[in-house]
Design an enzyme around this catalytic site. Structure first.
Site, PDB file in Angstrom:
ATOM      1  N   GLU A 115      44.189   4.450   9.384  1.00 58.86           N
ATOM      2  CA  GLU A 115      43.916   4.985  10.721  1.00 58.86           C
ATOM      3  C   GLU A 115      42.906   6.124  10.630  1.00 58.86           C
ATOM      4  OE1 GLU A 115      48.222   3.959  12.782  1.00 58.86           O
ATOM      5  OE2 GLU A 115      47.917   5.927  11.966  1.00 58.86           O
ATOM      6  N   LYS A 133      55.252  11.908  24.136  1.00 55.31           N
ATOM      7  CA  LYS A 133      54.641  12.282  22.850  1.00 55.31           C
ATOM      8  C   LYS A 133      53.930  13.639  22.903  1.00 55.31           C
ATOM      9  CE  LYS A 133      55.614   8.195  20.967  1.00 55.31           C
ATOM     10  NZ  LYS A 133      54.659   7.264  20.432  1.00 55.31           N
TER      11      LYS A 133
HETATM   12  C1  5RP Z   1      51.233   4.184  12.998  1.00 56.12           C
HETATM   13  C2  5RP Z   1      50.988   5.292  13.956  1.00 56.12           C
HETATM   14  C3  5RP Z   1      51.278   5.015  15.384  1.00 56.12           C
HETATM   15  O1  5RP Z   1      50.158   5.276  16.139  1.00 56.12           O
HETATM   16  C4  5RP Z   1      52.400   5.910  15.819  1.00 56.12           C
HETATM   17  O2  5RP Z   1      53.510   5.714  14.960  1.00 56.12           O
HETATM   18  C5  5RP Z   1      52.805   5.625  17.265  1.00 56.12           C
HETATM   19  O3  5RP Z   1      53.379   4.370  17.349  1.00 56.12           O
HETATM   20  P1  5RP Z   1      53.949   3.783  18.707  1.00 56.12           P
HETATM   21  O4  5RP Z   1      52.778   3.476  19.568  1.00 56.12           O
HETATM   22  O5  5RP Z   1      54.706   2.550  18.272  1.00 56.12           O
HETATM   23  O6  5RP Z   1      54.858   4.825  19.299  1.00 56.12           O
HETATM   24  O7  5RP Z   1      50.561   6.360  13.629  1.00 56.12           O
HETATM   25  O8  5RP Z   1      50.994   4.586  11.686  1.00 56.12           O
END
Ligand code: 5RP
Length: 230
Positions: A115, A133
């Site tokens: 990422e 979040k």
């Molecule tokens: C994966 C990530 C995701 O972006 C993070 O965990 C958020 O995930 P979700 O959209 O399922 O809440 O960093 O490595």
């Protein structure tokens, strides 16, 4: 769940709404030859599903995980090797936490290294999430670190010196063949400083803090619609 505490909109609907806001944002950027960076997770999955409708309007994508690559390909969207791509106007991904400065904790899905790499090539990071979040201070979510397996104990000791409680993510191997330490108990006053410090620990491949290069825009879906930051 009582009526008073039950949300009017489901978490899945909020993720789809955040993804739809990102689609609206990037649609004017789509053209022949354009490559879009695509993140990993349940919110990124919503983005992939909606991007499929536009698949003939751009060259393809770079995926930040094998999981997202499979979903993109299943949707008929081309997935390119990052080594064949020189620029991307945008990278779209979720986050585990994001603050008002658009610094993030990522890596809940274990894809943090790819990422961060894909995001670093893109001109801007667009974070999509439900508004749960958004936090005042990062760190309630345990900070994931991708670590070379032989260094997991030495890295863990260094993190304990910062007041962290590292826990090995059991039974999990990253797309790069490494392990993840999830570190709780950190008092993250300065996310960028902590990210630099973690980056300097031998054996750490990647720190789940995205503060040295935060998101440019956040699209946060809540019961009252989309809140845009940045
Ligand atoms: C994966 C990530 C995701 O972006 C993070 O965990 C958020 O995930 P979700 O959209 O399922 O809440 O960093 O490595």
């Amino acid at each position: 769940m009582s009526e008073a505490t039950s949300p009017r909109v489901s978490a899945q609907t909020l993720k789809q709404q955040a993804a739809a806001a990102a689609i609206e944002l990037i649609e004017p950027l789509l053209a022949e030859g354009v490559v879009i960076g695509v993140g990993t997770g349940s919110t990124a999955d919503c983005f992939i599903d909606q991007l499929a409708v536009l698949k003939n309007r751009f060259r393809g994508t770079v995926a930040s995980s094998e999981r997202s690559a499979q979903r993109l390909q299943a949707a008929g969207i081309a997935v390119l090797d990052l080594n064949d791509v020189t620029s991307m106007p945008v990278y779209v991904d979720g986050a585990d936490e994001i603050d008002a400065n658009l610094c993030m904790i990522k890596g809940g899905g274990g894809a943090l290294t790819r990422e961060k790499i894909v995001a670093s090539v893109a001109q801007r990071f667009v974070c999509i999430a439900d508004d749960s979040k958004l936090v005042q201070r990062l760190g309630a979510f345990p900070l994931p670190l991708e670590v070379i397996p032989m260094a997991r104990q030495s890295v863990a000791r260094r993190l304990q010196a910062y007041g962290g409680k590292p826990v090995l993510r059991e039974g999990f191997v990253t797309d790069n063949g490494n392990c993840i330490l999830d570190v709780s108990g950190l008092n993250i006053v300065s996310p960028a400083e902590l990210e630099s410090a973690c980056n300097n620990i031998p054996g750490v491949v990647c720190c789940g803090l995205f503060a040295l290069a935060p998101a440019r825009i956040a699209l946060l879906a809540g019961e009252n619609g989309i809140q845009r930051l940045g």
